[in-house]
Design an enzyme around this catalytic site. Sequence first.
Site, PDB file in Angstrom:
ATOM      1  CG  ASN A 287      11.477  32.038  -6.024  1.00 20.05           C
ATOM      2  OD1 ASN A 287      11.685  33.052  -5.364  1.00 20.05           O
ATOM      3  ND2 ASN A 287      10.448  32.421  -6.884  1.00 20.05           N
TER       4      ASN A 287
ATOM      5  CE  LYS B  73       8.573  28.584  -6.646  1.00 22.41           C
ATOM      6  NZ  LYS B  73       7.258  28.682  -7.392  1.00 22.41           N
TER       7      LYS B  73
ATOM      8  CG  HIS C 275       6.714  35.017  -7.586  1.00 20.72           C
ATOM      9  ND1 HIS C 275       5.671  33.538  -7.504  1.00 20.72           N
ATOM     10  CD2 HIS C 275       7.413  34.186  -8.165  1.00 20.72           C
ATOM     11  CE1 HIS C 275       6.096  32.565  -8.009  1.00 20.72           C
ATOM     12  NE2 HIS C 275       7.033  32.740  -8.070  1.00 20.72           N
TER      13      HIS C 275
ATOM     14  CD  GLU D 145       4.995  30.756  -4.866  1.00 23.53           C
ATOM     15  OE1 GLU D 145       6.219  31.221  -5.200  1.00 23.53           O
ATOM     16  OE2 GLU D 145       4.969  28.925  -5.539  1.00 23.53           O
TER      17      GLU D 145
ATOM     18  CD  GLU E  38       7.804  32.515 -12.478  1.00 21.64           C
ATOM     19  OE1 GLU E  38       8.478  32.267 -12.636  1.00 21.64           O
ATOM     20  OE2 GLU E  38       7.086  32.989 -11.970  1.00 21.64           O
TER      21      GLU E  38
ATOM     22  N   GLY F  99       5.294  24.996 -10.168  1.00 21.18           N
ATOM     23  CA  GLY F  99       5.171  24.322  -9.848  1.00 21.18           C
ATOM     24  C   GLY F  99       4.299  22.653 -10.310  1.00 21.18           C
TER      25      GLY F  99
ATOM     26  CB  SER G 127       6.911  22.787 -14.232  1.00 22.74           C
ATOM     27  OG  SER G 127       6.401  23.354 -13.473  1.00 22.74           O
TER      28      SER G 127
HETATM   29  C1  PEP Z   1       8.703  30.109  -9.371  1.00 23.66           C
HETATM   30  O1  PEP Z   1       8.070  29.970  -8.188  1.00 23.66           O
HETATM   31  O2  PEP Z   1       8.779  31.471 -10.301  1.00 23.66           O
HETATM   32  C2  PEP Z   1       8.619  29.218 -10.603  1.00 23.66           C
HETATM   33  C3  PEP Z   1       8.856  29.105 -11.507  1.00 23.66           C
HETATM   34  O3  PEP Z   1       8.478  28.127  -9.572  1.00 23.66           O
HETATM   35  P1  PEP Z   1       8.753  26.140 -10.365  1.00 23.66           P
HETATM   36  O4  PEP Z   1      10.128  26.338 -11.415  1.00 23.66           O
HETATM   37  O5  PEP Z   1       9.079  25.254  -9.020  1.00 23.66           O
HETATM   38  O6  PEP Z   1       7.791  26.086 -10.959  1.00 23.66           O
END
Ligand code: PEP
Length: 243
Positions: free
Chosen positions: A8, A10, A91, A93, A158, A164, A203
Amino acid sequence: MRQLIAGNWKMFGKLADIAGFAAAVKTAPAGVDLLICPPFTLLERFAAALAASSVAIGGQDCHATAQGPHTGDISAAMLMEAGATHVILGHSERRADHGENNAVVRAKAEAAIAAGLIPIICVGETEAEREAGEAEHVVRSQLLHSLPSGFAGVVAYEPVWAIGTGRTPTEEDVTAMHAAIRAGLGAQFGAAGSAVRILYGGSVKPGNAATLLALPEVGGALVGGASLQAEDFLAIAQAALRG
Ligand code: PEP
């Protein structure tokens, strides 16, 4: 089940990044499914750069209707036309930045499926919800209300607090949540629920991927930050083969 490693991007990435990244991911090992979800503006060029490979392309969102007066939005059919096969929906976000609730996510999933896209529906608890002991209840409720009937897409677990941040749940917590999601999918969809891939996201890095991907009911990873560098993304794909 083969594992799916989905990147992803973003709101990161430029046209100039595509050629090098595509050339590198084309060298990925067979035996793992790879998907890149770049910003909308890069979709078509990315799809062209990956045309001769098995790496798939996806969107990061789509509108719940096929077309209409929705400034700034994009439809599932438009994603398909740009070369996408998948779309990330719900997601955290988007749930936070755009107020998307489970009903909105479900409507988007229905639109994506109607257009022929495979939806990747994100679920996950906040840190406060986990501390209150409500993580499984929250995730179960998201599954119940975000996934349309007959769902045959992908679910990504998630935890919001792991995205992040460099923090991940314990192996026990990932295992327990993925088992709960699998049980929930079975209750919702019967035998079809066992065919739904459940990705872990939050992460995931080259250093922890092998451990996370080897856990029961982890069918791959949704990767944010570490998907922006081809070297890291490929290292996670390699780890999937060992998972
Ligand atoms: C995500 O935004 O779906 C995600 C898992 O981000 P990160 O791997 O940076 O934690």
